[in-house]
Each structure stands twice: as C-alpha cells, then as structure tokens.
Design a protein around this motif. Structure first.
Motif, PDB file in Angstrom:
ATOM      1  N   ASN A 113       0.951  -0.918   0.457  1.00 34.66           N
ATOM      2  CA  ASN A 113      -0.409  -0.219   0.310  1.00 34.66           C
ATOM      3  C   ASN A 113       0.951   1.262   0.151  1.00 34.66           C
ATOM      4  O   ASN A 113       1.021   1.455   0.699  1.00 34.66           O
ATOM      5  N   PRO A 114       1.110   2.131  -1.065  1.00 30.54           N
ATOM      6  CA  PRO A 114       2.151   2.600  -1.123  1.00 30.54           C
ATOM      7  C   PRO A 114       1.649   4.225  -0.477  1.00 30.54           C
ATOM      8  O   PRO A 114       0.293   4.204  -1.168  1.00 30.54           O
ATOM      9  N   ARG A 115       2.783   5.096   0.003  1.00 33.12           N
ATOM     10  CA  ARG A 115       1.791   6.128   0.294  1.00 33.12           C
ATOM     11  C   ARG A 115       1.383   7.456  -0.654  1.00 33.12           C
ATOM     12  O   ARG A 115       0.443   8.487  -1.083  1.00 33.12           O
ATOM     13  N   ASN A 116       1.936   6.874  -2.003  1.00 32.79           N
ATOM     14  CA  ASN A 116       1.899   7.878  -3.462  1.00 32.79           C
ATOM     15  C   ASN A 116       0.363   7.659  -4.046  1.00 32.79           C
ATOM     16  O   ASN A 116       0.121   8.457  -4.935  1.00 32.79           O
ATOM     17  N   LEU A 117      -0.229   6.601  -3.308  1.00 32.46           N
ATOM     18  CA  LEU A 117      -1.144   6.609  -3.899  1.00 32.46           C
ATOM     19  C   LEU A 117      -2.628   8.105  -3.806  1.00 32.46           C
ATOM     20  O   LEU A 117      -3.468   8.633  -4.582  1.00 32.46           O
ATOM     21  N   ARG A 118      -1.827   8.572  -2.168  1.00 33.16           N
ATOM     22  CA  ARG A 118      -2.807   9.998  -2.470  1.00 33.16           C
ATOM     23  C   ARG A 118      -2.161  10.946  -3.585  1.00 33.16           C
ATOM     24  O   ARG A 118      -2.905  12.116  -3.803  1.00 33.16           O
ATOM     25  N   SER A 119      -1.323  11.310  -4.577  1.00 33.73           N
ATOM     26  CA  SER A 119      -1.239  11.508  -5.771  1.00 33.73           C
ATOM     27  C   SER A 119      -2.316  11.364  -7.216  1.00 33.73           C
ATOM     28  O   SER A 119      -1.868  11.639  -8.525  1.00 33.73           O
ATOM     29  N   LYS A 120      -2.744  10.215  -6.108  1.00 32.28           N
ATOM     30  CA  LYS A 120      -3.094   9.759  -7.789  1.00 32.28           C
ATOM     31  C   LYS A 120      -4.597   9.728  -7.506  1.00 32.28           C
ATOM     32  O   LYS A 120      -5.478  11.304  -6.826  1.00 32.28           O
ATOM     33  N   GLY A 121      -5.344  10.447  -8.729  1.00 35.39           N
ATOM     34  CA  GLY A 121      -6.782  10.776  -8.962  1.00 35.39           C
ATOM     35  C   GLY A 121      -7.345  11.364 -10.102  1.00 35.39           C
ATOM     36  O   GLY A 121      -8.975  12.574  -9.700  1.00 35.39           O
ATOM     37  N   ARG A 122      -6.412  11.371 -10.831  1.00 33.57           N
ATOM     38  CA  ARG A 122      -6.741  12.633 -12.248  1.00 33.57           C
ATOM     39  C   ARG A 122      -8.436  11.896 -13.104  1.00 33.57           C
ATOM     40  O   ARG A 122      -8.889  11.034 -12.683  1.00 33.57           O
ATOM     41  N   PRO A 123      -8.901  12.677 -13.641  1.00 36.10           N
ATOM     42  CA  PRO A 123     -10.612  12.660 -14.065  1.00 36.10           C
ATOM     43  C   PRO A 123      -9.967  11.101 -14.915  1.00 36.10           C
ATOM     44  O   PRO A 123      -9.300  10.676 -15.882  1.00 36.10           O
ATOM     45  N   GLY A 124     -11.015  10.320 -14.259  1.00 39.06           N
ATOM     46  CA  GLY A 124     -11.778   9.094 -14.778  1.00 39.06           C
ATOM     47  C   GLY A 124     -10.416   7.228 -14.250  1.00 39.06           C
ATOM     48  O   GLY A 124     -10.102   6.180 -14.365  1.00 39.06           O
ATOM     49  N   GLU A 125      -9.630   8.037 -13.385  1.00 42.30           N
ATOM     50  CA  GLU A 125      -8.800   6.899 -12.744  1.00 42.30           C
ATOM     51  C   GLU A 125      -9.986   5.779 -11.859  1.00 42.30           C
ATOM     52  O   GLU A 125     -10.773   6.192 -10.881  1.00 42.30           O
TER      53      GLU A 125
END
Length: 497
Positions: A113-125
């Motif tokens: 579970n990488p913390r850099n998941l918080r940087s994800k979230g562009r439209p449709g991802e």
C-alpha cells in the motif's frame, strides 16, 4: 468485450459502474480475472484512464498483471511489455509492475500500500484493491482512495473474508446499513457453481461435465478448506457467535415506556368469539386507547408485528418518526395465547389510532399469514407481508443495528425487550434469531426485537401517510340483530408491565 467470455456473476461485477463497488466472494472464482479484463479495456481506450492495482503479496500482484497482459493480447490492445521496477519509500523497496498502452494510459500494480496513492486521482482513474481484507491499514488506504472519486475516478474492492472484526467486513455492514451508497456484490461458491463455474473449469481443462462430477468436485473443495470452508468459500466471516446487539449497545437506547400485555387462558380461548371480542374491547378501551392518545399527532408512525399464536409472544410495535428522523417506540403491545380474531382486533385498534400511519410490516410466516392478509385487506398497500428468509435478515438487520450505533432509535426500557435483542446471533454470518427459545420461561423467541425491527424497516420505506377515522354504521332493522356481547371475567389477565 464478448460478454459470453465471462460468467454471469463476472458480468454483473464488470457492468456495475458505481463509483465505489465491493464484492465479498469465495476463493478462486475468477473475479480478479474479470477485473483484469475490464481494466485493460479501460486503460487501452482513448477515453479511458490509468488503473492502479494493489494487493497484499507479490504473487497476487504478478498474477493480476499477467492476466492483464493476456487480455491485452486477446483484445489486440496496443500495449508494451510488462515493466518491473522498484520504488524506494520510507526505507522500503516496493515492487511495482506496469503495462503501458498506446492510449497514453497504463496499468500499474503494487505489491503493498504505497503512500504515493494520494498523488493519484486524475479524471477517470481507477483503483483496484484485491483481497482487501488482507491488506495492511485498509482504513488509511480507503481515505486516500476516496479522493479519486472527486474527479470521476472509481474504486473497486475485491476480497474473501478475514474475520468478523476486519475493516472489510465492517465496511460491508456499513453499506448494508445504508451508511454508504456503494455497489455491493456477494458470490459464494454455490452462487458461482449455479452460474456455471464448474462447467467453465471442465471446458478449460478438457473434462466432461456432469452433475455428479460437479457435486464431487464441490465436496472435495470443501474438504480441502476445512475447518475454514465457511469463510473461504461461503462468505461467512469467522469469529462470530456473540450477541449481534450486545447489552452495551442496546441499553443506552432504552427509555421508560409501557409494555402492555394481554394473556388469554383456557377459559378465554374456549369462550364464544363475540364474548372474547367484547372483553378485548373493554381491554382496548381501558388499557390501550389512553396510551395511544399520548402519541404525537404531528409525527408519522409505522408499525411492526411479530406473530405467535401460543408458543411465543405476538408483539405489536408502533414507531414514531421524529423531526430529526429519530425513531421512537413509545409503547409495545404483547399478546400471549390469544386467538387470531382477537389479535386482529387489537392490531386494528392500534394501527387505526396511529397518527399519520406510513407503513406496516407483519410477520406472514406460518399462521401469521392470516393476520398479515387481513391487515393488507384493511390498510392496502401500506402493508408488507414479510417472510423471514436469510436474505431478509442479511439486508435489513445491519441498518437496524446501525440505528443503535448511531443513537437514532429509542425503545422501551424493559428486561424482556433487552433480552429479545440480545438473542440475535450471527448464524452462518447472517444476523438472525436461533431456532431455540430465547428466554428461560420458554415463552419468547426474540419477539419484541423482530417487531421493532419490522417497524424500523417500514420507517425506511417511502409511503404516503394516512389517517384512519372510525365511522359509525347504522343498524339495518331488516337484518339479523348483532350478537349481544357477554363479558368474560375469568378468561384473561390484563395489565401494564
């Protein structure tokens, strides 16, 4: 995608476009495989987006990315080779796999579970969490994941169970309780077999299918998973068996309120029906109506009834819906050893006097079907005749429990009522009453808990409220005069508990 490639339960999962969806499932039924197909189609499409996959171990992560590569070839999706790399994070090395598509999107799979998941979230991802019940810190992961939905992203949680207290199971119960509007799916081994799982296995492995072979395969699988077959194959979280509604949860939601009881003895039950009706009329006038008059005339009310003829208690639970949607049971009516006609008489006396009656649910199992049908004739579409199936308990008990957890319900403070609620148990993962009696006297079977749960369920339905008014009927002298009512003095005991 050719929908025939996937089995019906796989198609139902893929076709659900909820922003967040969850599935509790048996092991090895191909849900991750179906998710891989959908992920490839999404990432390969020009109008798609990136897909991020997280699981709890390296082997599962590698398996998913290989399934994606296989689907990409099958769909002739323009994609590169699988790229393997290591991310340095918090003095840890996190293995990641990536497939890049000509669309400009990619599928990236992590083994933790990488913390850099918080940087994800562009439209449709999209985010796929596989075997979510086994990942570390699922609650923290979901906090980061939900941000992805702000811009049209989607979250998928796939898992078998890993214990009753696991956050995955708690999340499922919250969804069933109505706290979240997530898509929810459930596929046991038998559900998968009904949808053709073993036929597909035979097709892939070159075996000849037969019903006998399927039964043998199923039993062998169960034998291999024992003693954990219920959790691993049938979606029943382990470590159940305690009270579903413990004392510490129920008692704070109790307040002083009358429990009005009518008990018929042998003399009452063998008296002529007009005599019983006259005596019940007196009881209604003396004991029931004065308390019904205290109800708030401005509030909507619902009603639940758990039926019993002689072995248990018949319980009628009126419920008021407050301005803040707080539910209150201001009184309970209990009947023991009372004939059908007089139970009907008391039920109508209660329901017709409830302000703004908005819904009625009645136990229609066994002999209760008579009362339930009579109530439907009397109040029409306001009445639901309930048959208690495992599906009914699974769907409606979690919202009822949530009302106690959220302090949005108040019920009568009485030991019998408390013990009725404490009698609810998890049976094969479903909250329900055990078959045996639930009190030492052998006269109760969780009756008030079921009656109140029915009233609560009715309060969550959408019904228009009605008011009922009694209209005097003129006597037609051309017809036979009505029976003269005879008072029975020794046939019953009455009182307020």
């Amino acid at each position: 995608m050719d929908q025939a490639i996937l089995l019906p339960y796989q198609r139902r999962w893929v076709e659900d476009r909820s922003p967040v969806k969850i599935i509790e499932k048996s092991r090895r039924i191909g849900l991750s495989y179906a998710e891989a197909a959908d992920s490839v189609l999404h990432a390969a499409a020009a109008g798609g987006a990136n897909v991020y996959y997280i699981s709890y171990d390296k082997e599962m992560t590698a398996g998913f990315i290989q399934d994606c590569a296989q689907w990409a070839r099958a769909f002739q999706a323009a994609a590169g080779e699988i790229q393997e790399s290591v991310i340095e994070q918090d003095d840890r090395q996190i293995l990641t796999y990536v497939i890049k598509f000509d669309s400009g999107h990619q599928i990236q799979a992590f083994s933790s579970n990488p913390r850099n998941l918080r940087s994800k979230g562009r439209p449709g991802e999209r985010l796929v969490v596989d075997e979510a019940a086994f990942v570390d810190h699922l609650e923290e992961l979901l906090k980061a994941a939900m941000a992805m939905t702000m811009w049209g992203g989607r979250v998928r949680l796939i898992s078998t169970h890993n214990g009753e207290e696991n956050p995955f199971n708690q999340l499922i119960n919250d969804v069933r309780a109505g706290r979240y509007d997530y898509g929810l799916h459930r596929v046991t081994l038998d559900d998968a077999l009904d949808d053709g799982l073993f036929r597909r296995i035979c097709q892939v492995t070159g075996q000849t299918w037969s019903a006998a072979a399927e039964r043998e395969w199923r039993q062998q699988l169960i034998n291999r998973y024992r003693p954990n077959e219920q959790e691993e194959l049938f979606c029943v979280p382990a470590m159940g068996g305690g009270a579903y509604l413990p004392r510490a949860l129920v008692e704070p939601r109790m307040a002083e309120a009358p429990v009005i009881r009518f008990t018929g003895d042998r003399a009452f039950n063998t008296a002529p029906e007009p005599s019983r009706a006259a005596e019940v009329d007196d009881w209604i006038r003396d004991e029931l109506i004065p308390r019904l008059k205290t109800l708030d005339r401005d509030r909507r009310h619902t009603l639940g009834m758990d039926f019993a003829r002689s072995g248990d208690m018949s319980v009628i639970a009126p419920m008021a819906i407050g301005e803040t949607l707080h539910r209150t049971v201001a009184l309970l009516v209990e009947m023991h050893n009372v004939p059908h006609k007089q139970q009907e008489q008391i039920l109508f006396a209660v329901g017709d006097r409830l302000p703004r009656l908005a819904g009625v649910k009645i136990d229609a199992g066994g002999n209760g079907s008579y009362i339930a049908e009579s109530a439907h004739d009397h109040w029409g579409g306001l009445v639901e005749q309930v048959l208690f199936t495992e599906s009914w308990y699974r769907e409606h008990m979690p919202p009822y429990k949530a009302a106690f957890e959220d302090a949005t319900i108040t019920i009568p403070k009485h030991d019998d009522v408390l013990e009725d609620h404490r009698a609810l148990r998890l049976v094969n993962g479903v909250p329900r009453l055990p078959r045996a009696k639930t009190d030492q006297a052998g006269q109760r079977h969780g009756d008030s808990a079921i009656a109140i749960a029915l009233a609560y369920t009715a309060s969550r339905d959408d019904h228009e409220a009605f008011a009922f008014h009694q209209v005097p009927v003129r006597h037609d002298p051309r017809r036979e005069p009505p029976h003269r009512r005879v008072r029975v003095t020794a046939g019953f005991r009455r009182g307020v508990l």
